[in-house]
Design a protein around this motif. Structure first.
Motif, mmCIF file in Angstrom:
data_model
loop_
_atom_site.group_PDB
_atom_site.id
_atom_site.type_symbol
_atom_site.label_atom_id
_atom_site.label_comp_id
_atom_site.label_asym_id
_atom_site.label_seq_id
_atom_site.Cartn_x
_atom_site.Cartn_y
_atom_site.Cartn_z
ATOM 1 N N VAL A 1 -9.217 3.638 -5.959
ATOM 2 C CA VAL A 1 -8.184 4.666 -6.125
ATOM 3 C C VAL A 1 -7.939 5.349 -4.790
ATOM 4 O O VAL A 1 -8.879 5.786 -4.116
ATOM 5 N N VAL A 2 -6.672 5.452 -4.405
ATOM 6 C CA VAL A 2 -6.296 6.025 -3.117
ATOM 7 C C VAL A 2 -5.468 7.287 -3.324
ATOM 8 O O VAL A 2 -4.918 7.534 -4.403
ATOM 9 N N SER A 3 -5.388 8.072 -2.262
ATOM 10 C CA SER A 3 -4.605 9.307 -2.277
ATOM 11 C C SER A 3 -3.226 9.072 -1.689
ATOM 12 O O SER A 3 -2.967 8.042 -1.037
ATOM 13 N N LEU A 4 -2.342 10.037 -1.871
ATOM 14 C CA LEU A 4 -1.027 9.975 -1.236
ATOM 15 C C LEU A 4 -1.177 9.878 0.270
ATOM 16 O O LEU A 4 -0.452 9.109 0.928
ATOM 17 N N GLU A 5 -2.104 10.625 0.846
ATOM 18 C CA GLU A 5 -2.284 10.613 2.296
ATOM 19 C C GLU A 5 -2.660 9.224 2.802
ATOM 20 O O GLU A 5 -2.209 8.798 3.876
ATOM 21 N N GLN A 6 -3.469 8.499 2.052
ATOM 22 C CA GLN A 6 -3.831 7.141 2.459
ATOM 23 C C GLN A 6 -2.620 6.206 2.430
ATOM 24 O O GLN A 6 -2.455 5.367 3.320
ATOM 25 N N VAL A 7 -1.772 6.368 1.412
ATOM 26 C CA VAL A 7 -0.582 5.530 1.329
ATOM 27 C C VAL A 7 0.382 5.884 2.458
ATOM 28 O O VAL A 7 0.977 4.999 3.095
ATOM 29 N N LEU A 8 0.528 7.183 2.740
ATOM 30 C CA LEU A 8 1.386 7.602 3.856
ATOM 31 C C LEU A 8 0.861 7.066 5.184
ATOM 32 O O LEU A 8 1.638 6.621 6.035
ATOM 33 N N ALA A 9 -0.447 7.102 5.354
ATOM 34 C CA ALA A 9 -1.037 6.611 6.609
ATOM 35 C C ALA A 9 -0.764 5.128 6.781
ATOM 36 O O ALA A 9 -0.478 4.654 7.893
ATOM 37 N N SER A 10 -0.831 4.373 5.693
ATOM 38 C CA SER A 10 -0.524 2.948 5.764
ATOM 39 C C SER A 10 0.930 2.741 6.155
ATOM 40 O O SER A 10 1.254 1.867 6.973
ATOM 41 N N ARG A 11 1.794 3.552 5.579
ATOM 42 C CA ARG A 11 3.224 3.438 5.891
ATOM 43 C C ARG A 11 3.495 3.806 7.358
ATOM 44 O O ARG A 11 4.282 3.149 8.026
ATOM 45 N N ARG A 12 2.840 4.865 7.831
ATOM 46 C CA ARG A 12 3.137 5.372 9.163
ATOM 47 C C ARG A 12 2.481 4.570 10.277
ATOM 48 O O ARG A 12 3.065 4.393 11.344
ATOM 49 N N THR A 13 1.273 4.122 10.036
ATOM 50 C CA THR A 13 0.495 3.522 11.135
ATOM 51 C C THR A 13 0.103 2.073 10.885
ATOM 52 O O THR A 13 -0.432 1.425 11.792
ATOM 53 N N GLY A 14 0.334 1.578 9.685
ATOM 54 C CA GLY A 14 -0.124 0.234 9.363
ATOM 55 C C GLY A 14 -1.588 0.172 8.992
ATOM 56 O O GLY A 14 -2.143 -0.922 8.846
ATOM 57 N N ALA A 15 -2.228 1.339 8.825
ATOM 58 C CA ALA A 15 -3.634 1.364 8.421
ATOM 59 C C ALA A 15 -3.800 0.629 7.093
ATOM 60 O O ALA A 15 -3.014 0.829 6.159
ATOM 61 N N ALA A 16 -4.799 -0.212 7.029
ATOM 62 C CA ALA A 16 -4.994 -1.033 5.833
ATOM 63 C C ALA A 16 -5.486 -0.196 4.662
ATOM 64 O O ALA A 16 -6.368 0.657 4.815
ATOM 65 N N LEU A 17 -4.912 -0.437 3.515
ATOM 66 C CA LEU A 17 -5.437 0.147 2.286
ATOM 67 C C LEU A 17 -6.582 -0.721 1.787
ATOM 68 O O LEU A 17 -6.653 -1.914 2.096
ATOM 69 N N PRO A 18 -7.480 -0.169 1.006
ATOM 70 C CA PRO A 18 -8.556 -1.004 0.440
ATOM 71 C C PRO A 18 -7.987 -2.045 -0.514
ATOM 72 O O PRO A 18 -6.862 -1.924 -1.008
ATOM 73 N N LYS A 19 -8.773 -3.074 -0.752
ATOM 74 C CA LYS A 19 -8.347 -4.088 -1.710
ATOM 75 C C LYS A 19 -8.155 -3.472 -3.096
ATOM 76 O O LYS A 19 -8.866 -2.556 -3.476
ATOM 77 N N ARG A 20 -7.178 -4.004 -3.820
ATOM 78 C CA ARG A 20 -6.887 -3.542 -5.187
ATOM 79 C C ARG A 20 -6.718 -2.025 -5.208
ATOM 80 O O ARG A 20 -7.316 -1.321 -6.012
ATOM 81 N N ALA A 21 -5.865 -1.535 -4.314
ATOM 82 C CA ALA A 21 -5.621 -0.092 -4.256
ATOM 83 C C ALA A 21 -4.819 0.352 -5.475
ATOM 84 O O ALA A 21 -3.981 -0.398 -6.011
ATOM 85 N N LEU A 22 -5.080 1.576 -5.919
ATOM 86 C CA LEU A 22 -4.354 2.143 -7.057
ATOM 87 C C LEU A 22 -4.084 3.617 -6.792
ATOM 88 O O LEU A 22 -4.974 4.354 -6.364
ATOM 89 N N LEU A 23 -2.858 4.041 -7.051
ATOM 90 C CA LEU A 23 -2.455 5.443 -6.920
ATOM 91 C C LEU A 23 -2.116 5.982 -8.302
ATOM 92 O O LEU A 23 -1.333 5.374 -9.044
ATOM 93 N N ILE A 24 -2.692 7.109 -8.657
ATOM 94 C CA ILE A 24 -2.463 7.755 -9.951
ATOM 95 C C ILE A 24 -1.362 8.796 -9.789
ATOM 96 O O ILE A 24 -1.457 9.671 -8.923
ATOM 97 N N THR A 25 -0.318 8.712 -10.619
ATOM 98 C CA THR A 25 0.753 9.705 -10.553
ATOM 99 C C THR A 25 1.019 10.310 -11.933
ATOM 100 O O THR A 25 0.775 9.676 -12.965
ATOM 101 N N PHE A 26 1.519 11.531 -11.913
ATOM 102 C CA PHE A 26 1.938 12.244 -13.123
ATOM 103 C C PHE A 26 3.372 12.734 -12.924
ATOM 104 O O PHE A 26 3.684 13.275 -11.861
#
Length: 344
Positions: free
Chosen positions: A75-100
């Motif tokens: 499970v990843v945070s919004l900040e981790q997803v933003l970092a991947s978008r901005r810098t190409g930082a890799a997300l962990p395998k089988r990443a999941l974001l929880i939203t409401f």
């Protein structure tokens, strides 16, 4: 009956054998799954008896869902997803974001403690104009009023404009019939819909507070729940008469309510899943770095995360059987087999 039982047993065996989990680990290693919740309530809460059962999870079912995510995903945070978008930082395998979605007060009452116990981050998409209000959107008000016997499907149907009323008056007295009438109300211009519902407004007020307050938003943020926008008024974007207000205006409004000098929300989701390519681009131009849809696809993470993302809805009947049992095997089949596709 026998065929249905055999099919159900096969689902359980596929999951309990570990084969389905292995399939997921191999197939979805390079994908971001985004799940979409709405409400979560304790069955002891007075709002439970009349909530929309399709979009409301009992607290126990939410906790079991979070435990499932911990077992099968990172499970990843919004900040981790933003970092991947901005810098190409890799997300962990089988990443999941929880939203409401929407900004329900019960997310602060029940979802936040469950997330904190599980040690998981999340993202809430807030309808800016709903913050601090007591009653929910007209769809939920109608469902609650019908479930407590305050209105009938027929009387709402016959109150519609003449052509719509004649077509809707034959709808059965059931929640399916009510949803059909609600769909007709949604298609009306806002002023006409307000006029149709005006005679019922007293009966549509259940006396409870449903929507999140500023204090609760701040508590959610402190507990690891990031905030995004879900429009200004919850109007479907394709029907919005002022798209700038629904996009840029929502950011400004939420920032003002939170006491921020500048609009800082980096993400949004489309109310009712309503959008097209032009609207998505307008959202991006309004300052949203990540734009979430209700298109139920997994999002490829290589070479980075895209800016337009799919989400999988989390309706009750996807995880709970007719006997009220939480079904991990159903959830696994529901999530693991989704198509992976970049939306933009």
């Amino acid at each position: 009956m026998r065929a249905a039982m055999l099919k159900d047993v096969s689902k359980k065996l596929l999951y309990t054998s570990g084969l389905l989990g292995l399939y997921h680990r191999l197939r979805n290693a390079g994908s971001l799954t985004v799940v979409m919740f709405h409400r979560t309530l304790s069955p002891d809460d007075p709002r439970w008896a009349t909530c929309d059962p399709e979009y409301t999870l009992a607290t126990g079912w939410l906790e079991q869902s979070l435990a499932f995510f911990r077992r099968h995903y990172n499970v990843v945070s919004l900040e981790q997803v933003l970092a991947s978008r901005r810098t190409g930082a890799a997300l962990p395998k089988r990443a999941l974001l929880i939203t409401f979605d929407d900004g329900w007060a019960d997310n602060a009452d029940y979802a936040l403690p469950a997330l904190e116990r599980a040690g998981l981050p999340a993202l809430m998409f807030v309808v800016a104009d709903a913050v601090g209000t007591r009653q929910p959107f007209f769809q939920e008000r109608l469902i609650a009023a019908w479930r407590r016997g305050a209105v009938t499907v027929r009387e709402i149907a016959v109150a519609l404009p003449s052509g719509e009323a004649s077509a809707a008056s034959s709808e059965e007295e059931s929640i399916a019939g009510l949803r059909a009438v609600i769909a007709r109300l949604e298609a009306l211009e806002a002023s006409v819909r307000t006029q149709v519902l005006a005679p019922f407004m007293t009966r549509l007020d259940d006396g409870h507070r449903h929507m999140v307050t500023v204090d609760e938003l701040q508590r959610l943020q402190a507990g690891g729940v990031a905030l995004g926008l879900h429009g200004k008024t919850h109007t479907p974007m394709k029907l919005a008469t002022d798209l700038d207000a629904e996009l840029s205006g929502a950011r400004v409004s939420l920032a003002q309510q939170l006491g921020q000098a500048h609009a800082s929300a980096e993400s949004m989701s489309f109310p009712h899943g309503s959008f097209d390519a032009g609207i998505a681009q307008r959202a991006r131009e309004a300052g949203y770095e990540l734009v979430f849809t209700s298109v139920p696809v997994l999002n490829p993470t290589a070479p980075d995360v895209g800016w337009l993302l799919g989400r999988t809805g989390f309706e009750t009947d996807a995880v709970v059987d007719a006997r009220g049992r939480f079904r991990e095997d159903w959830l696994a089949l529901y999530l693991f087999r989704r198509q992976a596709r970049r939306l933009a």
